[in-house]
Enzyme design. Structure first.
Site, short mmCIF file in Angstrom:
data_model
loop_
_atom_site.label_atom_id
_atom_site.label_comp_id
_atom_site.label_asym_id
_atom_site.label_seq_id
_atom_site.Cartn_x
_atom_site.Cartn_y
_atom_site.Cartn_z
N GLU A 1 -9.86 0.38 4.24
CA GLU A 1 -10.16 0.01 2.86
C GLU A 1 -9.83 -1.48 2.65
O GLU A 1 -10.66 -2.24 2.18
CB GLU A 1 -9.33 0.89 1.92
CG GLU A 1 -9.55 0.64 0.45
CD GLU A 1 -8.54 1.36 -0.43
OE1 GLU A 1 -7.53 1.87 0.11
OE2 GLU A 1 -8.76 1.40 -1.66
N HIS A 2 -8.59 -1.85 2.98
CA HIS A 2 -8.14 -3.25 2.87
C HIS A 2 -7.82 -3.77 4.27
O HIS A 2 -7.13 -3.10 5.03
CB HIS A 2 -6.85 -3.36 2.05
CG HIS A 2 -6.93 -2.77 0.68
ND1 HIS A 2 -6.44 -1.53 0.37
CD2 HIS A 2 -7.44 -3.27 -0.48
CE1 HIS A 2 -6.64 -1.28 -0.92
NE2 HIS A 2 -7.25 -2.32 -1.46
N ASP B 1 -5.79 -6.86 -5.80
CA ASP B 1 -5.62 -5.75 -6.74
C ASP B 1 -5.72 -6.20 -8.19
O ASP B 1 -6.01 -5.40 -9.07
CB ASP B 1 -4.25 -5.10 -6.53
CG ASP B 1 -4.23 -4.17 -5.33
OD1 ASP B 1 -5.32 -3.72 -4.94
OD2 ASP B 1 -3.14 -3.92 -4.79
N HIS C 1 2.06 2.98 -3.17
CA HIS C 1 1.11 3.65 -4.06
C HIS C 1 1.30 5.17 -4.06
O HIS C 1 1.18 5.83 -5.08
CB HIS C 1 -0.33 3.37 -3.63
CG HIS C 1 -0.92 2.17 -4.30
ND1 HIS C 1 -1.13 2.12 -5.65
CD2 HIS C 1 -1.36 1.00 -3.81
CE1 HIS C 1 -1.67 0.95 -5.97
NE2 HIS C 1 -1.81 0.24 -4.87
N GLN D 1 0.84 -1.21 0.00
CA GLN D 1 0.00 0.00 0.00
C GLN D 1 0.87 1.25 0.00
O GLN D 1 0.61 2.20 -0.73
CB GLN D 1 -0.94 0.05 1.22
CG GLN D 1 -2.06 -0.94 1.17
CD GLN D 1 -2.79 -0.93 -0.15
OE1 GLN D 1 -3.34 0.09 -0.54
NE2 GLN D 1 -2.77 -2.03 -0.86
N HIS E 1 -54.05 14.23 -3.11
CA HIS E 1 -53.62 12.86 -2.87
C HIS E 1 -54.81 12.02 -2.43
O HIS E 1 -55.06 10.93 -2.94
CB HIS E 1 -52.54 12.79 -1.77
CG HIS E 1 -51.17 13.22 -2.19
ND1 HIS E 1 -50.89 14.51 -2.58
CD2 HIS E 1 -50.00 12.54 -2.28
CE1 HIS E 1 -49.60 14.59 -2.88
NE2 HIS E 1 -49.04 13.41 -2.71
#
Lengths: 433, 433
Positions: free
Chosen positions: B327-328, B361, B262, B259, B420
C-alpha cells in the site's frame, strides 16, 4: 405488448417507477456449487480442472492439451473466410485506434513549497479474459476485452474458452490472434475463473479477470474478487432510443430489436415526442418480429420489458433518460449533439440517424462492454483504465518538510497517532539542529 | 519479534511466500445481521434508522434531528483551536491542489472514415461518505474522501458519522465544512449504508458510497454494491520501507511504527541491503516501543506481522517489492527516483529521506485511501476518477456508415445476430437507393 406510457398521464410517475424498478433477471443461486468448484481447483489444481471439464464439457484434457497449440490455432484460423477475416481485422484496427487515445499521461510537478508530487500509471502484469462457449461465443467480445488490455501494456494475456464436445468457434481464435493474446485455454465455467485467479501447475495466476459469462462465471468472479481484480458483473443488455417523428419507423424498430434479440431479459425502450410515431415504431417491430430469426427471444424481451414513452418535448426525454441511465442511448433527433449535452448518465451515446447501436457493437471503435442496470449513474464501460493502476508519488525536500511537516504533526496529534507525528518531528529536529 | 529473512538463505522462498500469504485479519461473519438491518431500513425507512441508532449509539433521534443543523456545525467548529484549524486548512488546500490535476479531459475527433468518436466525463450526481465514529474518526479521512468528490463535481455530498452517546469530533465537522460537504447525518453502521443506498424520507439516496468502516460497514457496502457504486473494501494498513545503510535507524523505525500503530493487523516491512542496519532499525523500534502511546497496538503488529528482509542489492529489493505490492512504499535510498522506476506495483511511493509516509497521510496532497492486501497489483488509490464516469460517443455520417457498416453487418451475421445486421443494412439500402 410492450407498455405504452404517456409522460402527461396522471399515473405516469407510478408506471415509470415500476418500469425502472422491474426485476428482469432471476439469477439462479449457484454460489454454493461455485464455492465447491473453486475449493476443488485450489486443492487439486490441474486435475480438478481436467475432471470438471470432462464432466461439464465432455472432453478429456491433459495438462499438455489444456492450451491450444500454435498449430491448432493456425489450422482453425485457416478455415475463416476472407470476408469474415477482413471484417474482424477492420474491427480490431478501429477498436485499437480508439483505445490508444485512452492512455492516460503520467504527471510530476514541483509545487511552491518545494514538494515534488505526481503519479505514474502502470499496466497490470497478467490478465485473464473469460470467453463464453456455444451460442454466446462472440469474437467481437474477444476484441473488446483483449485489445484494451494489450493497449494498456498487459504483459501476459490469457483467454479461457470452453469447447463443449470439442467444438470451438474459429473466429474466436482469430480474434485472439489479432488482439495479441498470449495463451488460450479450452476450459470454462467457475473452474476456469478459479484457475485464472489461483493458478494451477499449467496455468499461471493472473491479476485481473474480465469478460462475460453465465451465472456460474459471474458467481465465481464475485468470489475471487479481492484476490484478483474483476470488471463489472454485467446484467442483460439495454437500449434507449430517443427519436422525433422525422425517422423511418423501421430503422428505429430494428435498433430496438437489436438489443431485444440478445436475451429474453434484454430491455428496449423508445422515447418519442410524437405518440403516433411511437405507434408506428411498435407496428414496425411487430412486422419485423414475424420474420426475424431470433423472434422467440426478441419477441419475449419486447413483450415483457419493452416500453414506448411519449413525452411533450426533448427536455423531458433527457430528464427521463437520466433516470433510466441506459447502457446504450441512441439520439435520433435533428440536433443530437445538443441533446447529448443533457443526457449525462449513459454508458454509450449513438448520435443521429446514421449511427445504429450495432455499429458500436462491432466496428465503431468504443468498447461494447458497458454498464447495465442503471449503473451508468456511477460506472463506465471497459477501457484501458481497467488494465492500468496508478501509483501516487511524493518527494519532500528539507525545505518542503519544514513548510508542511508541522501541520502533519499537528493533525497526527489530533488523531492520537503519535508515531506518525514523531516520524515527521525526528526529521524536523534534525533540520533545526 | 518480527521475522528476519535473508534473501540469500536456502529457505528464503518458502518463508517469503509464507509472509506474503499470511492472513492478517479474521473479519467476523456479520453478513446475516447486516442483511437484516438493510432489509429493515428498506422496509421502515427513517423509523428503522432511528430505532437502530437508539440501540447501537444510545441516542434518540427524530427525522428533524438526524442531520446536524448549520447552527450545530457552526457551534462545534467554533470550538476547534486555531492551530488545528490552520493545519486542517493547509491539508485541505494541498489535497485539493493535487486532485484538481487528476481531472481527465473529454475527447472528440473525426477519423479518416468520417466517424466522429470520443468520450465525455461526468460526475456522479450524489455521493455518500461513511465516517467512523469514536477513536477511528479521522478528520483527515473526511478530507481525503470528500475533496476528490467535490473536485469531480459531485452535486450532492452527504456524510454519515455515528455519534455514540452524542459524542462527535468537532474536527470531523470542520473537515466536512472545509471540503464543501452538503449534508451531515449523525448515524452509522450498516443502517447508515442502507439509508444512503436506498434512501429514506429524510435521506435521499446516493449513487456512490465511499469511506472506511468496521466489519458491519464493510459487509453492508458489499451488499449494496450494484445498487450503488462503492470504493474499495480496505484491509489493514501496510508499509514497506526499502532503505540502505545511509539512514538514521530511528527515522526508519518511526516510519515502520507509524503503520504499526494503526492496528494490530497492520504490517510493517523493512528491506535493507545491509543486515546489520536491519538489526539497528529493529533495535530502534524496540526502543521506541518502550514509550509510544499506542505501544500495545504497534507492538502487537510489529511482533506478529513485522519483517526485516536483507537483500544483496536494490534490484532484488525492487523485485521483492513488486511481489509484496505494498500500500505504502518508502524508498530511503541515495537515488530513489531511479529505484522507483523498478518498483511498479505500489499504492503510493514516498521518495527519499525527507518524505516520511505520515506526510502522505495528511498534507502531501496525494490520497491516503490506497489499495491494501496486495491489490496494488490491479487497483489504485481513491481519486477524482472514483466520482466520475465516462460516456463514449459515436456519430456516423452516411459516408462513414458506407465505409464501415458492411463489416459490422458481416460480423453480426457471423454471430447470428440478424437484427444487428439489419439495422445497418436498412440504412445502407437507403443510401444505395
Amino acid at each position: 405488448m410492450p407498455v405504452f406510457l404517456d409522460a402527461a398521464a396522471p399515473d405516469f410517475e407510478t408506471r415509470f417507477a415500476a418500469l425502472l424498478g422491474a426485476k428482469r433477471e432471476d439469477s439462479p443461486d449457484v454460489d454454493a456449487a461455485v464455492a465447491k468448484i473453486i475449493a476443488d481447483v485450489r486443492a487439486r489444481g490441474d486435475q480438478a480442472v481436467i475432471d470438471l471439464t470432462a464432466r461439464f464439457d465432455r472432453i478429456e484434457l491433459t495438462p499438455a492439451t489444456m492450451a491450444f497449440s500454435p498449430e491448432e490455432i493456425a489450422a482453425a484460423v485457416e478455415a475463416v473466410s476472407p470476408e469474415d477475416r477482413a471484417a474482424l481485422e477492420m474491427a480490431a484496427e478501429r477498436i485499437r485506434a480508439y483505445h490508444v487515445r485512452q492512455m492516460p499521461a503520467d504527471q510530476m510537478w514541483t509545487d511552491p513549497d518545494g514538494a515534488t508530487l505526481g503519479w505514474r500509471w502502470s499496466a497490470v502484469s497478467a490478465a485473464g479474459l473469460y470467453v463464453p462457449g456455444g451460442l454466446a461465443s462472440y469474437p467481437s467480445s474477444v476484441l473488446m476485452n483483449a485489445i484494451p488490455a494489450k493497449v494498456a501494456g498487459v504483459g501476459r494475456l490469457a483467454i479461457t474458452v470452453p469447447t463443449p464436445d470439442g467444438v470451438v468457434n474459429p473466429l474466436v481464435l482469430l480474434a485472439a490472434q489479432l488482439a495479441g493474446v498470449d495463451e488460450v485455454y479450452r476450459i470454462g465455467g467457475a473452474q476456469a475463473i478459479a484457475a485464472l485467479a489461483y493458478g494451477t501447475d499449467t496455468i499461471a495466476p493472473v491479476d485481473k479477470i474480465t469478460g462475460p459469462g453465465n451465472a456460474y462465471v459471474a458467481a465465481a468472479k464475485r468470489r475471487v474478487f479481492g484476490k484478483v481484480g474483476i470488471d463489472m458483473i454485467a446484467g442483460p443488455s439495454e437500449i434507449l432510443v430517443i427519436a422525433d417523428a422525422d425517422n423511418d419507423p423501421d430503422w428505429i424498430a430494428l435498433d430496438l430489436l437489436s438489443q431485444a434479440e440478445h436475451d429474453e431479459s434484454a430491455q428496449s425502450i423508445l422515447i418519442a415526442d410524437d405518440a403516433e410515431f411511437g405507434q408506428r415504431v411498435a407496428a414496425a417491430v411487430d412486422k419485423r418480429l414475424e420474420t426475424l430469426e431470433r423472434r422467440a427471444i426478441a419477441g419475449a424481451s419486447w413483450r415483457d420489458f419493452g416500453a414506448v414513452i411519449t413525452v411533450s418535448d426533448m427536455a423531458q426525454a433527457a430528464a427521463l433518460s437520466n433516470r433510466i441511465a441506459p447502457e446504450h442511448l441512441e439520439l435520433c433527433v435533428a440536433d443530437p449533439v445538443a441533446l447529448a449535452e443533457h443526457t449525462v448518465h449513459a454508458g454509450a451515446i449513438f448520435l443521429g440517424h446514421w449511427t445504429p447501436e450495432a455499429i458500436g457493437d462491432y466496428v465503431g471503435g468504443p468498447n461494447h462492454v458497458l454498464p447495465t442496470a442503471r449503473s451508468a449513474r456511477f460506472s463506465s464501460g471497459l477501457s484501458v483504465m481497467d488494465f492500468l493502476k496508478r501509483t501516487t508519488m511524493a518527494q519532500m525536500t528539507p525545505e518542503a518538510l519544514r513548510a508542511i511537516g508541522p501541520a502533519a504533526e499537528r493533525l497526527a496529534t489530533s488523531e492520537s497517532l503519535e508515531a506518525h507525528g514523531l516520524s515527521v518531528r525526528a526529521r524536523l529536529d534534525h533540520l533545526n539542529r
